[in-house]
Write a protein that holds these residues in place. Structure first.
Motif, mmCIF file in Angstrom:
data_model
loop_
_atom_site.group_PDB
_atom_site.id
_atom_site.type_symbol
_atom_site.label_atom_id
_atom_site.label_comp_id
_atom_site.label_asym_id
_atom_site.label_seq_id
_atom_site.Cartn_x
_atom_site.Cartn_y
_atom_site.Cartn_z
ATOM 1 N N ALA A 4 0.833 -1.189 0.000
ATOM 2 C CA ALA A 4 0.000 0.000 0.000
ATOM 3 C C ALA A 4 0.871 1.243 0.000
ATOM 4 C CB ALA A 4 -0.876 -0.012 1.238
ATOM 5 N N GLY A 5 0.324 2.314 -0.510
ATOM 6 C CA GLY A 5 1.016 3.586 -0.438
ATOM 7 C C GLY A 5 0.996 4.084 1.001
ATOM 8 N N SER A 6 1.784 5.124 1.286
ATOM 9 C CA SER A 6 1.874 5.576 2.666
ATOM 10 C C SER A 6 0.691 6.454 3.056
ATOM 11 C CB SER A 6 3.193 6.310 2.875
ATOM 12 O OG SER A 6 3.307 7.284 1.866
ATOM 13 N N SER A 7 -0.002 7.050 2.063
ATOM 14 C CA SER A 7 -1.144 7.883 2.422
ATOM 15 C C SER A 7 -2.419 7.225 1.905
ATOM 16 C CB SER A 7 -0.959 9.261 1.798
ATOM 17 O OG SER A 7 -0.887 9.116 0.408
ATOM 18 N N GLY A 8 -3.558 7.847 2.215
ATOM 19 C CA GLY A 8 -4.832 7.306 1.751
ATOM 20 C C GLY A 8 -5.383 6.302 2.735
ATOM 21 N N PRO A 9 -6.576 5.763 2.410
ATOM 22 C CA PRO A 9 -7.228 4.855 3.358
ATOM 23 C C PRO A 9 -6.442 3.566 3.557
ATOM 24 C CG PRO A 9 -8.414 4.945 1.259
ATOM 25 C CD PRO A 9 -7.308 5.942 1.170
ATOM 26 N N ARG A 10 -6.575 3.005 4.748
ATOM 27 C CA ARG A 10 -5.901 1.742 5.067
ATOM 28 C C ARG A 10 -6.956 0.716 5.443
ATOM 29 N NH1 ARG A 10 -0.912 0.879 3.783
ATOM 30 N NH2 ARG A 10 -0.688 -0.548 5.540
ATOM 31 N N SER A 11 -6.700 -0.522 5.088
ATOM 32 C CA SER A 11 -7.629 -1.585 5.458
ATOM 33 C C SER A 11 -7.696 -1.718 6.973
ATOM 34 C CB SER A 11 -7.158 -2.906 4.857
ATOM 35 O OG SER A 11 -7.921 -3.955 5.391
ATOM 36 N N ARG A 12 -8.890 -2.024 7.485
ATOM 37 C CA ARG A 12 -8.954 -2.263 8.929
ATOM 38 C C ARG A 12 -8.502 -3.674 9.261
ATOM 39 N NH1 ARG A 12 -15.229 -3.068 10.757
ATOM 40 N NH2 ARG A 12 -14.424 -4.392 12.408
ATOM 41 N N TYR A 13 -8.287 -4.475 8.241
ATOM 42 C CA TYR A 13 -7.852 -5.854 8.471
ATOM 43 C C TYR A 13 -6.391 -6.033 8.072
ATOM 44 C CZ TYR A 13 -12.906 -6.505 8.232
ATOM 45 O OH TYR A 13 -14.249 -6.405 8.419
ATOM 46 N N LYS A 14 -5.732 -6.919 8.781
ATOM 47 C CA LYS A 14 -4.374 -7.285 8.394
ATOM 48 C C LYS A 14 -4.440 -8.359 7.301
ATOM 49 C CE LYS A 14 -0.041 -8.835 10.426
ATOM 50 N NZ LYS A 14 0.095 -10.286 10.318
ATOM 51 N N ARG A 15 -5.389 -9.275 7.473
ATOM 52 C CA ARG A 15 -5.481 -10.381 6.506
ATOM 53 C C ARG A 15 -6.953 -10.741 6.295
ATOM 54 N NH1 ARG A 15 -1.875 -15.107 8.272
ATOM 55 N NH2 ARG A 15 -0.252 -13.697 7.518
ATOM 56 N N VAL A 16 -7.343 -10.881 5.031
ATOM 57 C CA VAL A 16 -8.727 -11.264 4.735
ATOM 58 C C VAL A 16 -8.741 -12.492 3.831
ATOM 59 C CG1 VAL A 16 -9.518 -8.855 4.860
ATOM 60 C CG2 VAL A 16 -8.960 -9.845 2.632
ATOM 61 N N LEU A 17 -9.826 -13.219 3.935
ATOM 62 C CA LEU A 17 -10.062 -14.326 3.011
ATOM 63 C C LEU A 17 -11.246 -13.919 2.147
ATOM 64 C CD1 LEU A 17 -11.490 -17.015 1.977
ATOM 65 C CD2 LEU A 17 -9.097 -17.344 2.485
ATOM 66 N N LEU A 18 -10.994 -13.790 0.860
ATOM 67 C CA LEU A 18 -12.037 -13.392 -0.076
ATOM 68 C C LEU A 18 -12.489 -14.631 -0.844
ATOM 69 C CD1 LEU A 18 -13.524 -11.097 -1.677
ATOM 70 C CD2 LEU A 18 -11.445 -10.888 -3.060
ATOM 71 N N LYS A 19 -13.776 -14.924 -0.762
ATOM 72 C CA LYS A 19 -14.321 -16.049 -1.548
ATOM 73 C C LYS A 19 -15.004 -15.471 -2.771
ATOM 74 C CE LYS A 19 -16.637 -19.353 -3.274
ATOM 75 N NZ LYS A 19 -17.951 -19.858 -3.001
ATOM 76 N N ILE A 20 -14.555 -15.866 -3.948
ATOM 77 C CA ILE A 20 -15.189 -15.397 -5.185
ATOM 78 C C ILE A 20 -15.887 -16.568 -5.856
ATOM 79 C CG2 ILE A 20 -14.880 -14.269 -7.410
ATOM 80 C CD1 ILE A 20 -12.410 -12.906 -6.370
ATOM 81 N N SER A 21 -17.206 -16.464 -5.950
ATOM 82 C CA SER A 21 -17.986 -17.530 -6.589
ATOM 83 C C SER A 21 -17.652 -17.604 -8.071
ATOM 84 C CB SER A 21 -19.485 -17.238 -6.469
ATOM 85 O OG SER A 21 -19.831 -17.118 -5.137
ATOM 86 N N GLY A 22 -17.855 -18.770 -8.635
ATOM 87 C CA GLY A 22 -17.594 -18.956 -10.063
ATOM 88 C C GLY A 22 -18.382 -17.980 -10.925
ATOM 89 N N GLU A 23 -19.540 -17.581 -10.445
ATOM 90 C CA GLU A 23 -20.369 -16.680 -11.256
ATOM 91 C C GLU A 23 -19.682 -15.325 -11.483
ATOM 92 O OE1 GLU A 23 -23.098 -16.087 -7.288
ATOM 93 O OE2 GLU A 23 -23.749 -17.349 -8.936
ATOM 94 N N GLY A 24 -18.665 -15.023 -10.690
ATOM 95 C CA GLY A 24 -17.902 -13.796 -10.903
ATOM 96 C C GLY A 24 -17.088 -13.838 -12.183
ATOM 97 N N PHE A 25 -16.918 -15.038 -12.730
ATOM 98 C CA PHE A 25 -16.062 -15.199 -13.904
ATOM 99 C C PHE A 25 -16.844 -15.205 -15.214
ATOM 100 C CE2 PHE A 25 -11.890 -16.125 -12.082
ATOM 101 C CZ PHE A 25 -12.239 -16.253 -10.740
ATOM 102 N N SER A 26 -18.179 -15.127 -15.098
ATOM 103 C CA SER A 26 -18.988 -15.168 -16.327
ATOM 104 C C SER A 26 -20.061 -14.091 -16.239
ATOM 105 C CB SER A 26 -19.617 -16.549 -16.493
ATOM 106 O OG SER A 26 -20.437 -16.821 -15.368
ATOM 107 N N HIS A 27 -20.808 -13.937 -17.306
ATOM 108 C CA HIS A 27 -21.926 -12.997 -17.286
ATOM 109 C C HIS A 27 -23.166 -13.727 -16.780
ATOM 110 C CE1 HIS A 27 -19.537 -9.977 -19.126
ATOM 111 N NE2 HIS A 27 -19.298 -10.693 -20.218
ATOM 112 N N GLY A 28 -24.092 -12.965 -16.206
ATOM 113 C CA GLY A 28 -25.287 -13.531 -15.584
ATOM 114 C C GLY A 28 -25.940 -14.625 -16.415
ATOM 115 N N GLY A 29 -26.156 -15.764 -15.779
ATOM 116 C CA GLY A 29 -26.867 -16.864 -16.437
ATOM 117 C C GLY A 29 -26.026 -17.631 -17.449
#
Ligand code: UDP
Length: 257
Positions: A4-29
């Motif tokens: 991250a850069g030194s200025s600007g907003p900072r995450s409130r978390y040190k570490r996150v687990l992001l789950k991305i469903s398969g539907e994120g990889f295609s268009h609806g339906g």
């Protein structure tokens, strides 16, 4: 690099687990992989990583195949085999997202729970942690490596073992509703829920086994819509972008709902 850069907003978390469903990889339906959808995910992820949080991503595979589709007794493919096919689908998504993220200049590692040495590193917990500490975005494919569960369960499992502070579940609806919002226009969107509410009401947005695992270890879950521009970044920053599921649920709100 993804520091991250030194200025600007900072995450409130040190570490996150992001789950991305398969539907994120295609268009609806639709099925398969739409390159613009993958690029959209990659852009959001890279921007989110610049807020300083370490990001591990568990990939879904439902855009290609879900094992439960083969449940019918009259299919020649056994359901267990189909689950392995589903796990391989998550590797395909992982390869696509890895290249898309790296094309934006961030470092990644793709790790898989099913050994595939020519394609990805084997998932080893301590190694994954090391990659995260070095600021690499870690893509976790292959689910848990075992059939008959979903990648939500894999996400809960990896979040716990990698000591993520929150499980961010990116999906195509705005959060957890009282009913299926795509079928019932009167369905109510919850801002906050307890694990018990979520499990007791049988709300289908997330695998019950995954919720139970998070509940057992008091790991907060945020369910939110990845399609809305900026939501992945906002979720990583710690903003409320969907439904937050915790032990206390809405009762812990200072001003009620
Ligand atoms: N899967 C599995 N074991 C796991 C994770 C996934 O057998 O640990 C299989 C399962 O058949 C699942 C498919 O892989 O349906 C794709 O994952 P999922 O349905 O969770 O993807 P998503 O709904 O997130 O796109």
């Amino acid at each position: 690099m993804s520091e991250a850069g030194s200025s600007g907003p900072r995450s409130r978390y040190k570490r996150v687990l992001l789950k991305i469903s398969g539907e994120g990889f295609s268009h609806g339906g639709e099925r398969g992989i739409a390159m613009d959808a993958v690029v959209h995910l990659a852009e959001q992820t890279v921007r989110a990583s610049r807020y300083g949080a370490q990001i591990a991503i568990v990939l879904g595979g439902g855009n290609i195949l879900r094992g439960a589709q083969f449940k019918a007794a009259n299919t020649a493919i056994l359901e267990a085999t189909a689950h392995y096919m589903g796990m391989l689908a998550t590797v395909i998504n992982g390869l696509a997202l890895q290249d898309a993220i790296e094309s934006l200049g961030a470092d990644t590692r793709l790790m898989t729970a099913i050994r595939m040495d020519g394609v990805a590193e084997p998932y080893i917990r301590r190694r994954a942690r090391r990659h995260l500490e070095k600021g690499r975005i870690v893509l976790l494919a292959g689910g848990t490596g075992s059939p008959f569960v979903t990648t939500d369960t894999a996400a809960a499992q990896r979040a716990l073992e990698l000591e993520a502070e929150v499980l961010l579940k990116a999906t195509r609806v705005d959060g957890v509703y009282s009913d299926d919002p795509e079928r019932n226009p009167h369905a109510v969107l919850y801002g906050e829920l307890s694990y018990d509410d979520m499990r007791g009401r049988n709300l289908r947005v997330m695998d019950g086994e995954a919720v139970a695992k998070c509940q057992e270890h008091n790991l907060p879950i945020m369910v939110f819509n990845f399609k809305k521009e900026g939501n992945i970044e906002r979720a990583v920053l710690g903003e409320r972008v969907g439904t937050l599921i915790t032990r206390a649920g809405p009762a812990r709100r200072p001003s009620g709902q």
